[in-house]
Design a protein around this motif. Sequence first.
Motif, PDB file in Angstrom:
ATOM      1  N   TRP A 145      55.751 -14.187  62.925  1.00  0.00           N
ATOM      2  CA  TRP A 145      56.105 -14.775  61.659  1.00  0.00           C
ATOM      3  C   TRP A 145      57.735 -14.736  61.650  1.00  0.00           C
ATOM      4  O   TRP A 145      58.121 -15.805  60.886  1.00  0.00           O
ATOM      5  CB  TRP A 145      55.563 -13.865  60.615  1.00  0.00           C
TER       6      TRP A 145
ATOM      7  N   TYR B 295      58.272 -18.101  63.496  1.00  0.00           N
ATOM      8  CA  TYR B 295      57.878 -18.956  62.832  1.00  0.00           C
ATOM      9  C   TYR B 295      58.725 -19.565  61.615  1.00  0.00           C
ATOM     10  O   TYR B 295      59.176 -20.588  61.465  1.00  0.00           O
ATOM     11  CB  TYR B 295      56.199 -18.761  62.115  1.00  0.00           C
TER      12      TYR B 295
ATOM     13  N   ASN C 290      61.967 -21.219  62.782  1.00  0.00           N
ATOM     14  CA  ASN C 290      61.691 -22.599  63.201  1.00  0.00           C
ATOM     15  C   ASN C 290      61.646 -23.433  61.984  1.00  0.00           C
ATOM     16  O   ASN C 290      62.041 -24.555  62.192  1.00  0.00           O
ATOM     17  CB  ASN C 290      60.765 -22.495  64.202  1.00  0.00           C
TER      18      ASN C 290
ATOM     19  N   TYR D 104      56.500 -21.515  71.299  1.00  0.00           N
ATOM     20  CA  TYR D 104      55.656 -21.468  69.840  1.00  0.00           C
ATOM     21  C   TYR D 104      54.147 -21.017  70.396  1.00  0.00           C
ATOM     22  O   TYR D 104      53.475 -20.165  70.026  1.00  0.00           O
ATOM     23  CB  TYR D 104      55.694 -22.341  68.813  1.00  0.00           C
TER      24      TYR D 104
ATOM     25  N   THR E  49      52.128 -17.475  69.868  1.00  0.00           N
ATOM     26  CA  THR E  49      50.763 -17.509  69.211  1.00  0.00           C
ATOM     27  C   THR E  49      49.704 -17.102  69.974  1.00  0.00           C
ATOM     28  O   THR E  49      48.889 -16.600  69.420  1.00  0.00           O
ATOM     29  CB  THR E  49      50.549 -19.280  68.717  1.00  0.00           C
TER      30      THR E  49
END
Length: 117
Positions: A24, A27, A30, A61, A65
């Motif tokens: 997170w 994320y 980004n 990414y 993930t």
Amino acid sequence: MNWYVDVLKKYAVFSGRARRQEFWMFYLFNLIAVIVLALVGRAIGFPALSAVYILAVLLPYLGVTVRRLHDTGRSGWAILVGIIPLVGWIFLLVWLASDGKPEENQYGVNPKYAAAV
């Protein structure tokens, strides 16, 4: 900022597990970077600047993930659930936000407890 560099160092690593915080924070960073680059790109007359950044971090990414899904005990292929219309992204979001399995699973030891030792 260590979590960002660690994800970039493992840019093509699709094995192992990633903590919820690692995913997170990567994320969030980004998302902020894309917004800032979109504004800067628009100001300097190069609106594709954010798209270039997105392409540059696409593989890291995907890697983080997949590792995050491994932490919850799911296969990395579960990322494809996100392409199911209307509800797929909701399932994926719930899985990515859920806590990892505390015990060791087929993808390795829990990174939360491995970092504490």
